[in-house]
Design a protein around this motif. Structure first.
Motif, short mmCIF file in Angstrom:
data_model
loop_
_atom_site.label_atom_id
_atom_site.label_comp_id
_atom_site.label_asym_id
_atom_site.label_seq_id
_atom_site.Cartn_x
_atom_site.Cartn_y
_atom_site.Cartn_z
N VAL A 87 2.73 -1.30 2.46
CA VAL A 87 4.04 -1.83 2.84
C VAL A 87 4.66 -2.58 1.67
O VAL A 87 5.85 -2.43 1.37
N VAL A 88 3.85 -3.36 0.99
CA VAL A 88 4.32 -4.08 -0.20
C VAL A 88 4.83 -3.10 -1.23
O VAL A 88 5.94 -3.24 -1.77
N PHE A 89 4.04 -2.08 -1.50
CA PHE A 89 4.42 -1.07 -2.49
C PHE A 89 5.72 -0.38 -2.10
O PHE A 89 6.56 -0.08 -2.97
N SER A 90 5.92 -0.15 -0.81
CA SER A 90 7.14 0.53 -0.37
C SER A 90 8.39 -0.29 -0.71
O SER A 90 9.43 0.27 -1.06
N TYR A 91 8.30 -1.62 -0.63
CA TYR A 91 9.44 -2.47 -0.99
C TYR A 91 9.67 -2.45 -2.49
O TYR A 91 10.82 -2.40 -2.95
N TYR A 92 8.59 -2.49 -3.27
CA TYR A 92 8.75 -2.39 -4.72
C TYR A 92 9.43 -1.09 -5.10
O TYR A 92 10.34 -1.05 -5.93
N MET A 93 8.98 0.00 -4.48
CA MET A 93 9.54 1.31 -4.81
C MET A 93 11.00 1.42 -4.40
O MET A 93 11.83 1.96 -5.14
N LYS A 94 11.32 0.90 -3.23
CA LYS A 94 12.70 0.95 -2.75
C LYS A 94 13.62 0.21 -3.73
O LYS A 94 14.71 0.68 -4.06
N ALA A 95 13.15 -0.95 -4.19
CA ALA A 95 13.95 -1.73 -5.13
C ALA A 95 14.01 -1.06 -6.50
O ALA A 95 15.06 -1.05 -7.15
N ALA A 96 12.90 -0.49 -6.93
CA ALA A 96 12.85 0.19 -8.23
C ALA A 96 13.79 1.38 -8.26
O ALA A 96 14.50 1.62 -9.25
N GLN A 97 13.81 2.14 -7.17
CA GLN A 97 14.67 3.32 -7.11
C GLN A 97 16.15 2.96 -7.12
O GLN A 97 17.00 3.79 -7.42
N ARG A 98 16.46 1.68 -6.82
CA ARG A 98 17.85 1.22 -6.86
C ARG A 98 18.14 0.44 -8.13
O ARG A 98 19.19 -0.18 -8.24
N GLY A 99 17.21 0.48 -9.08
CA GLY A 99 17.50 -0.03 -10.41
C GLY A 99 17.02 -1.42 -10.75
O GLY A 99 17.35 -1.95 -11.81
N ASP A 100 16.21 -2.06 -9.87
CA ASP A 100 15.74 -3.40 -10.18
C ASP A 100 14.59 -3.32 -11.18
O ASP A 100 13.55 -2.71 -10.91
N LEU A 101 14.77 -3.96 -12.33
CA LEU A 101 13.78 -3.85 -13.40
C LEU A 101 12.46 -4.51 -13.05
O LEU A 101 11.38 -3.98 -13.37
N GLN A 102 12.50 -5.69 -12.41
CA GLN A 102 11.25 -6.34 -12.04
C GLN A 102 10.48 -5.51 -11.04
O GLN A 102 9.25 -5.45 -11.08
N ALA A 103 11.19 -4.85 -10.15
CA ALA A 103 10.53 -3.98 -9.18
C ALA A 103 9.84 -2.81 -9.89
O ALA A 103 8.76 -2.38 -9.47
N MET A 104 10.46 -2.31 -10.94
CA MET A 104 9.82 -1.23 -11.72
C MET A 104 8.52 -1.72 -12.33
O MET A 104 7.51 -1.00 -12.33
N VAL A 105 8.53 -2.95 -12.86
CA VAL A 105 7.31 -3.52 -13.42
C VAL A 105 6.26 -3.68 -12.32
O VAL A 105 5.08 -3.35 -12.52
N ASN A 106 6.66 -4.15 -11.16
CA ASN A 106 5.72 -4.34 -10.06
C ASN A 106 5.18 -3.01 -9.55
O ASN A 106 3.99 -2.90 -9.22
N ALA A 107 6.05 -2.00 -9.50
CA ALA A 107 5.59 -0.67 -9.08
C ALA A 107 4.60 -0.12 -10.10
O ALA A 107 3.57 0.47 -9.74
N GLY A 108 4.91 -0.33 -11.38
CA GLY A 108 3.99 0.11 -12.43
C GLY A 108 2.64 -0.57 -12.31
O GLY A 108 1.59 0.06 -12.46
N SER A 109 2.66 -1.87 -12.00
CA SER A 109 1.42 -2.61 -11.83
C SER A 109 0.61 -2.07 -10.65
O SER A 109 -0.62 -1.99 -10.71
#
Length: 379
Positions: A229-251
């Motif tokens: 569930v946590v990962f799904s929020y990171y991905m949703k934010a990353a797909q909309r361009g949030d840079l920190q979310a991309m870092v979190n998804a990468g992690s």
């Protein structure tokens, strides 16, 4: 001094501060420009906000910060009779004596009451601004005698925060997310009761609107819900361009948290965020090239370039600077991807040594060995 925004300005504000979509934001900006050319003072104020940095507009919108131009537009807006311009000028440090003398309002209170009227009629952005007036203490310009009643900032806040809270919540219901950080600070202050279920309901709702809040919500629920569930929020934010979310998804891909471990996918997200200017991601990309992870082959030249970007990035925190400068020191000490230079290496390594406890094995030992292996003066 019209008492309300024009319909094009209302639509433009909604697109810029509620859509979190770059194309829609640009469409809203074009609408503001058209209204400004026709003499709309409120449009000038909102254009100014677009150039005042990420505290005023979503960083993903792509507006370059231009303080001088923003100040000029903000002051012009206030002088032309925009109540929004007056309130924003106060908040941004543009309420100069010349603006105060030249504006067509008898006082700050008159401008405040015009925005208050719009807020009471349901304009969400005006609700956010009224919340700000109370939160930041600008209300003392509305009622100067209150300064005598509240002898300390804490006493003022204990009175003002519950009022600001109500206005921010009205703005959230209208899909304006800009006051969320202040709302969180109000909760953390303990000066105003915000029940956890209320707080979390707004958090979830705004996470569906703002990529930034979506990522933060993922961080908030981490450890409380399933990793997926946590990962799904990171991905949703990353797909909309949030840079920190991309870092979190990468992690997450790095660690196999909420998703299958995939080093190459981790690198892809780090690289996108790094190109976007995220300092931690810049270091991560350098680290991948330095050691060679997954299908990424060792490339010391690229590693050094990314470490340099991370080190020079004005948004880089101390830990990120230390680890970047440590690797740069090693690169220059050993001539890895750069022209070997003992003087530059010494400068970088000595800076890393100042916070050696922030490093880990083996890079901490490499720094100390490089400094102690020879007389530092001859490095």
């Amino acid at each position: 001094m019209n008492g309300k925004y024009s319909l094009p300005v209302v639509k433009a504000v909604d697109l810029i501060w509620s859509s979190f979509d770059k194309e829609e934001i640009r469409r809203g900006y074009a609408m503001l420009m058209q209204e400004a050319q026709q003499g709309d003072a409120d449009a000038l104020c909102f254009i100014a906000r677009c150039f005042m940095g990420e505290e005023y507009v979503w960083s993903g919108a792509g507006f370059a910060t231009d303080d001088a131009n923003a100040s000029m537009l903000m002051q012009k807006s206030a002088l032309m009779g925009s109540a929004t311009g007056v309130l924003c000028a106060v908040r941004s440090g543009n309420f100069t004596p010349a603006v105060q003398r030249g504006m067509p309002f008898a006082s700050f209170k008159d401008a405040f009451e015009e925005i208050l009227g719009q807020a009471e009629r349901g304009n969400a952005f005006c609700c956010y601004m009224i919340g700000n007036v109370y939160y930041w203490g600008d209300y003392l310009l509305v009622e100067p005698d209150l300064a005598k009643q509240f002898k300390t900032e804490n006493k003022y806040n204990a009175w003002a925060y519950p009022i600001a809270k109500e206005w921010y919540e009205r703005s959230f219901k209208g899909h304006i997310c800009a006051g969320w950080g202040n709302y969180c600070n109000i909760k953390e202050s303990g000066l105003c009761v915000i029940k956890n279920n209320v707080y979390e309901s707004y958090f979830r709702a705004l996470a569906e609107i703002s990529p930034l809040i979506c990522n933060n919500y993922g961080c908030y629920i981490r450890g409380k819900v399933e990793p997926e569930v946590v990962f799904s929020y990171y991905m949703k934010a990353a797909q909309r361009g949030d840079l920190q979310a991309m870092v979190n998804a990468g992690s997450c891909y790095d660690e196999g948290y909420g998703v299958g471990e995939d080093t190459d996918m981790a690198f892809q997200y780090y690289e996108i965020a790094a190109i976007g200017g995220h300092p931690d991601a810049q270091w991560q990309v350098g680290y991948y090239y330095f050691d060679g992870w997954g299908s990424i082959e060792v490339d010391y030249a690229k590693a050094a370039q990314w470490f340099e970007k991370a080190y020079r990035n004005p948004k880089s925190g101390r830990k990120n600077k230390v680890r970047s400068v440590a690797y740069l020191g090693i690169c220059y000490r050993m001539g890895l991807g750069v022209v070997q230079d003992d003087d530059v290496a010494l400068e970088y390594l000595q800076e890393a040594e100042e916070d050696i406890d922030m490093l880990w094995h083996p890079i901490d030992s490499m720094v100390l060995d490089a400094l102690g292996g020879e007389n530092p003066s001859t490095l």
